[in-house]
Design a protein around this motif. Structure first.
Motif, PDB file in Angstrom:
ATOM      1  N   LEU A  41      22.101  38.426  35.413  1.00  0.00           N
ATOM      2  CA  LEU A  41      22.997  37.274  35.495  1.00  0.00           C
ATOM      3  C   LEU A  41      24.436  37.749  35.391  1.00  0.00           C
ATOM      4  CD1 LEU A  41      20.512  36.133  33.202  1.00  0.00           C
ATOM      5  CD2 LEU A  41      21.434  34.131  34.338  1.00  0.00           C
ATOM      6  N   LEU A  42      25.275  37.257  36.298  1.00  0.00           N
ATOM      7  CA  LEU A  42      26.701  37.547  36.231  1.00  0.00           C
ATOM      8  C   LEU A  42      27.251  37.008  34.922  1.00  0.00           C
ATOM      9  CD1 LEU A  42      29.112  38.726  37.837  1.00  0.00           C
ATOM     10  CD2 LEU A  42      29.514  36.420  38.703  1.00  0.00           C
ATOM     11  N   ARG A  43      28.152  37.768  34.313  1.00  0.00           N
ATOM     12  CA  ARG A  43      28.692  37.356  33.028  1.00  0.00           C
ATOM     13  C   ARG A  43      29.364  35.995  33.127  1.00  0.00           C
ATOM     14  NH1 ARG A  43      32.379  41.874  30.655  1.00  0.00           N
ATOM     15  NH2 ARG A  43      33.892  40.207  30.927  1.00  0.00           N
ATOM     16  N   GLN A  44      29.214  35.182  32.078  1.00  0.00           N
ATOM     17  CA  GLN A  44      29.650  33.787  32.134  1.00  0.00           C
ATOM     18  C   GLN A  44      31.153  33.669  32.347  1.00  0.00           C
ATOM     19  OE1 GLN A  44      27.659  31.291  29.350  1.00  0.00           O
ATOM     20  NE2 GLN A  44      29.338  29.848  29.196  1.00  0.00           N
ATOM     21  N   ASP A  45      31.952  34.556  31.742  1.00  0.00           N
ATOM     22  CA  ASP A  45      33.403  34.439  31.911  1.00  0.00           C
ATOM     23  C   ASP A  45      33.827  34.799  33.330  1.00  0.00           C
ATOM     24  OD1 ASP A  45      32.560  37.038  31.431  1.00  0.00           O
ATOM     25  OD2 ASP A  45      34.476  37.670  30.624  1.00  0.00           O
ATOM     26  N   LEU A  46      33.060  35.646  34.029  1.00  0.00           N
ATOM     27  CA  LEU A  46      33.375  35.992  35.409  1.00  0.00           C
ATOM     28  C   LEU A  46      32.844  34.955  36.390  1.00  0.00           C
ATOM     29  CD1 LEU A  46      32.628  39.830  35.361  1.00  0.00           C
ATOM     30  CD2 LEU A  46      34.813  38.680  35.033  1.00  0.00           C
ATOM     31  N   ALA A  47      31.829  34.197  35.977  1.00  0.00           N
ATOM     32  CA  ALA A  47      31.225  33.212  36.883  1.00  0.00           C
ATOM     33  C   ALA A  47      32.175  32.071  37.203  1.00  0.00           C
ATOM     34  CB  ALA A  47      29.933  32.666  36.266  1.00  0.00           C
ATOM     35  N   ARG A  48      33.233  31.901  36.414  1.00  0.00           N
ATOM     36  CA  ARG A  48      34.196  30.835  36.710  1.00  0.00           C
ATOM     37  C   ARG A  48      35.090  31.187  37.885  1.00  0.00           C
ATOM     38  NH1 ARG A  48      34.295  30.498  30.902  1.00  0.00           N
ATOM     39  NH2 ARG A  48      36.034  31.959  30.792  1.00  0.00           N
ATOM     40  N   ASP A  49      35.149  32.471  38.259  1.00  0.00           N
ATOM     41  CA  ASP A  49      36.000  32.901  39.368  1.00  0.00           C
ATOM     42  C   ASP A  49      35.200  32.786  40.668  1.00  0.00           C
ATOM     43  OD1 ASP A  49      37.510  34.287  41.277  1.00  0.00           O
ATOM     44  OD2 ASP A  49      38.367  35.602  39.767  1.00  0.00           O
ATOM     45  N   PRO A  50      35.647  31.973  41.618  1.00  0.00           N
ATOM     46  CA  PRO A  50      34.872  31.813  42.864  1.00  0.00           C
ATOM     47  C   PRO A  50      34.743  33.104  43.649  1.00  0.00           C
ATOM     48  CG  PRO A  50      37.035  30.770  43.043  1.00  0.00           C
ATOM     49  CD  PRO A  50      36.855  31.128  41.607  1.00  0.00           C
ATOM     50  N   LEU A  51      35.708  34.030  43.515  1.00  0.00           N
ATOM     51  CA  LEU A  51      35.607  35.294  44.247  1.00  0.00           C
ATOM     52  C   LEU A  51      34.450  36.132  43.731  1.00  0.00           C
ATOM     53  CD1 LEU A  51      39.383  36.251  44.575  1.00  0.00           C
ATOM     54  CD2 LEU A  51      37.889  35.243  46.284  1.00  0.00           C
ATOM     55  N   PHE A  52      34.276  36.182  42.416  1.00  0.00           N
ATOM     56  CA  PHE A  52      33.163  36.940  41.861  1.00  0.00           C
ATOM     57  C   PHE A  52      31.836  36.325  42.280  1.00  0.00           C
ATOM     58  CE2 PHE A  52      36.432  38.581  39.011  1.00  0.00           C
ATOM     59  CZ  PHE A  52      36.048  39.895  38.880  1.00  0.00           C
ATOM     60  N   ARG A  53      31.760  34.994  42.219  1.00  0.00           N
ATOM     61  CA  ARG A  53      30.504  34.353  42.615  1.00  0.00           C
ATOM     62  C   ARG A  53      30.191  34.601  44.088  1.00  0.00           C
ATOM     63  NH1 ARG A  53      32.822  29.850  40.040  1.00  0.00           N
ATOM     64  NH2 ARG A  53      32.930  28.767  42.044  1.00  0.00           N
ATOM     65  N   SER A  54      31.209  34.547  44.936  1.00  0.00           N
ATOM     66  CA  SER A  54      30.993  34.768  46.368  1.00  0.00           C
ATOM     67  C   SER A  54      30.503  36.179  46.625  1.00  0.00           C
ATOM     68  CB  SER A  54      32.298  34.502  47.133  1.00  0.00           C
ATOM     69  OG  SER A  54      32.155  34.843  48.482  1.00  0.00           O
ATOM     70  N   ARG A  55      31.150  37.170  46.036  1.00  0.00           N
ATOM     71  CA  ARG A  55      30.747  38.557  46.258  1.00  0.00           C
ATOM     72  C   ARG A  55      29.340  38.814  45.716  1.00  0.00           C
ATOM     73  NH1 ARG A  55      32.947  38.083  49.399  1.00  0.00           N
ATOM     74  NH2 ARG A  55      35.050  38.600  50.096  1.00  0.00           N
ATOM     75  N   PHE A  56      29.058  38.234  44.535  1.00  0.00           N
ATOM     76  CA  PHE A  56      27.740  38.453  43.928  1.00  0.00           C
ATOM     77  C   PHE A  56      26.642  37.932  44.853  1.00  0.00           C
ATOM     78  CE2 PHE A  56      24.240  37.806  41.058  1.00  0.00           C
ATOM     79  CZ  PHE A  56      24.389  38.795  40.099  1.00  0.00           C
ATOM     80  N   ARG A  57      26.829  36.732  45.387  1.00  0.00           N
ATOM     81  CA  ARG A  57      25.805  36.157  46.267  1.00  0.00           C
ATOM     82  C   ARG A  57      25.649  36.968  47.547  1.00  0.00           C
ATOM     83  NH1 ARG A  57      28.779  31.324  45.219  1.00  0.00           N
ATOM     84  NH2 ARG A  57      27.868  30.098  43.531  1.00  0.00           N
ATOM     85  N   ARG A  58      26.780  37.332  48.159  1.00  0.00           N
ATOM     86  CA  ARG A  58      26.693  38.017  49.448  1.00  0.00           C
ATOM     87  C   ARG A  58      26.068  39.397  49.289  1.00  0.00           C
ATOM     88  NH1 ARG A  58      31.667  39.183  53.558  1.00  0.00           N
ATOM     89  NH2 ARG A  58      31.767  41.145  52.470  1.00  0.00           N
TER      90      ARG A  58
END
Length: 684
Positions: A41-58
């Motif tokens: 799981l991506l760290r919760q404090d980083l999950a608020r950043d849409p760029l981190f979420r986008s890169r993680f998914r892709r």
């Protein structure tokens, strides 16, 4: 994330088994297939950043396409909503992977149980994984002992594909987080310089890994990550056999080529590295060795001899100056000042012999040239110290990048910032920037006309030409500074109202309840600020929810019409039923009682029974008792006065015999006027 939670209704989260700088890994169980899995799981404090979420998914989707026995398999990806702060949730992406029991290579290195043969076998497995991933277009960027698992069957499993690449899109210095550039001990020089990373960068990291497997330590160590990164850029690694005598010359030659600073002189792909490694296991020394540019600093090297021969006939000073210029051109300062003088130990007679002269002025010029070089050396050391200070201050990578550039190389073609980024969703714009070979970052600001989540502007602007791998900052709208409380909140459930407020750029404040005759239980009755009013963006809006109950008003002492009107009012809305009761005390038509006490709460639609007074009917008069009639005294009429003798009132008996039956006298009067005789009464 608490254990026992189920993701996507399928994956049960169990105990924590690993933690990194950017993600946590839990042991999990696939409830559908009944197998153990690893859940990252991506760290919760980083999950608020849409760029981190986008890169993680892709990147997770890309890695899911890899299928190799030496790569940890990815089974599934998804998002999970967790409570981020009171009254707010955040979506955290996760990756479901193959669970691999065993120990990491880091544990094996620390145990000191590795032999050269096992080290070669383990690295060959790592190179097989890299070959497969590179063919799929994925660069690992963080090859290190902690990311390689060794199973109980002694097989290799490489982990953490994609995460390092996703995080590298966010700009940060290595002093902020090592995960941005990879772990310092295994950085390639181009990673340390902030340049474009390719498959050969992974091979350099694999060379660092092999060095540690063979010697028990990385090739470069230092007090800080910055000092280690500087060594990767500027210093040559030690020879592995000088640290551990069991390392063969063949392995030394493989390490020398793998750890070459210039990526053009390294192994160009994983299969060639693996083939050389297996040859070294059989004792074959690599023919071309490292091929480092520092060979030009050796006066016995063929290149230097050729340079000396090409300037034959020139004065000695010119010869020395030309040789120095050649060294400076091939390896710019400050490295040239750290290298031994190319002509130290060479006498003036030797130089004169080279150019066929024997002039004392030339000898003096040569001495002056050496003095000049000494002054340059002192200046160079000062430059090095200043550069070190700049590195500590966080700008060292840029300084190193400038010093490491080769003025003789061809200029790198620039990249054009994609058009039409303005107005895109931030995740879509980030993908476009990355696809163009650039790195995306983001800031947020309020904007009255651009909807929240859309790009307002970019820096550099669209269409600008920039070097590859440059950063493009996306300014993302947070919506207007003042927003309107949605009028549609009325009648919504609490959960729907929270979502609507978040979409409008507002937060949910205090939640309370009030009775209502018209709004169903649990739905929004009103808000503060009121519906349709303007409020500062990201401010709190209080919600008042309906209890679904109604307060019964006081109805007694009202007329029937008044009581019914009060119950029918929109604020009450309760039906009523009337019951009449005779009451000789209360005025008729007044409510004397109600079925529910005043100020009590009842459910909406509850019937209220009203008791209304009516006048009792008038009583019927009682019949009078019958009175006895009074007795009248008997009165006798006076006898009529007649002349002559008074006859008796009694009839006189007849002298004739009474008629009897059959004598022919039936029905005839016994006496009559004709039979009165001669008394003369008929005339009277």
């Amino acid at each position: 994330m608490t254990t026992g939670r189920v993701l996507n209704g399928r994956y049960e989260v169990l105990e924590l088994i690993g933690r990194g700088g950017m993600a946590d890994v839990h042991l999990g169980r696939d409830l559908k297939l009944g197998r153990r899995v690893a859940i990252k799981l991506l760290r919760q404090d980083l999950a608020r950043d849409p760029l981190f979420r986008s890169r993680f998914r892709r990147e997770a989707q890309a890695v899911a396409g890899l299928s190799c026995p030496t790569i940890v398999a990815v089974y599934d990806t998804g998002d999970e909503e967790v409570l981020d702060r009171p009254e707010h949730e955040v979506r955290i992406p996760f990756i479901v992977m193959e669970y691999v029991p065993g120990r990491t290579l880091r544990d094996h290195v620390r145990s000191g149980e590795l032999t050269p043969e096992r080290s070669i076998a383990y690295l060959a497995g790592v190179l097989s994984a890299l070959d497969h991933s590179h063919r799929a277009g994925i660069v690992h960027r963080d090859i290190k002992p902690a990311n390689v698992m060794i199973t109980p069957e002694d097989t290799v499993k490489v982990m953490d594909f994609g995460i390092a690449r996703a995080l590298a899109d966010s700009q940060a210095t290595m002093t902020q987080t090592q995960a941005v550039l990879g772990t310092a001990q295994y950085l390639s020089p181009e990673q340390a310089l902030g340049q474009t990373v390719d498959a050969r960068s992974d091979l350099y990291s694999a060379g660092c890994l092999l060095f540690e497997l063979l010697t028990g330590r990385p090739p470069f160590v230092g007090d800080s990550a910055v000092s280690v990164a500087y060594q990767h850029v500027r210093e040559e690694p030690p020879v592995a056999s000088s640290i551990d005598a069991s390392v063969t010359p063949a392995l030394d030659s493989v390490l020398a080529k793998a750890l070459t600073k210039d990526r053009e002189h390294r192994f160009q792909d994983a299969p060639s590295f693996r083939a050389a490694l297996l040859d070294a296991a059989r004792g074959t020394v690599l023919a071309d060795g490292a091929g480092t540019p520092t060979e030009a600093l050796d006066v016995s090297a063929p290149a230097t001899r050729a340079a000396a021969a090409s300037v034959a006939g020139l004065p000695g000073r010119d010869l020395r100056t030309t040789a120095m210029d050649r060294v400076v051109a091939e390896d710019p300062a400050p490295d040239v000042f750290d290298a031994p003088d190319a002509f130290d130990g060479v006498s003036d007679d030797d130089l004169d012999h080279l150019d066929g002269t024997d002039d004392t002025d030339d000898m003096e010029d040569a001495r002056n040239g050496r003095e000049d070089r000494r002054r340059l050396s002192r200046a160079a050391w000062i430059t090095v110290l200043l550069a070190a200070v700049l590195i500590v201050l966080g700008t060292g990578f840029f300084v190193i990048g400038d010093l490491g550039s080769d003025p003789g190389t061809e200029a790198v073609p620039e990249v054009v910032v994609p058009d039409d980024l303005v107005g895109m969703e931030v995740e879509e714009a980030s993908d476009a920037v990355t696809d163009a070979g650039l790195r995306a970052s983001s800031d947020q600001d309020y904007h009255d006309s651009v909807d929240a989540g859309l790009v307002i502007s970019t820096d550099p602007s669209s269409g600008a030409s920039v070097p590859p791998d440059s950063r493009v900052n996306l300014l993302v709208s947070r919506g207007p500074a003042n927003v309107t409380v949605p009028a549609s909140l009325e009648g919504m459930t609490e959960a729907s109202a929270r979502d609507a407020l978040e979409r409008a750029g507002l937060r949910t404040g205090r939640v309370s309840q009030e009775s209502s005759a018209t709004v169903a239980a649990g739905q929004v009755l009103r808000t503060s600020p009121q519906l349709g009013e303007s409020a500062p963006a990201d401010s709190a809006v209080d919600l008042v929810l309906s209890t679904g109950r109604v307060v019964v008003p006081l109805l007694t002492d009202l007329t029937q019409q008044e009581a019914e009107a009060r119950l029918a009012d929109q604020a009450v809305g309760l039906p009523s039923r009337i019951v009449f009761s005779d009451n000789s005390v209360v005025e008729p038509g007044i409510v004397t009682a109600q079925s529910v006490r005043a100020r009590d709460e009842v459910d909406q639609g509850t019937e209220i029974v009203l008791t209304v007074a009516v006048a009792p009917p008038a009583p019927e008069p009682e019949p009078e008792p019958e009175q006895p009639e009074p007795e009248q005294p008997e009165t006798r009429a006076p006898a009529p006065e007649t002349p002559g003798p008074v006859e008796s009132a009694q009839p006189r008996p007849s002298s004739s015999p009474a008629p009897g039956p059959g004598d022919g006298s039936e029905g005839r009067p016994t006496t009559g006027p004709d039979e009165a005789g001669d008394d003369g009464t008929e005339d009277d």
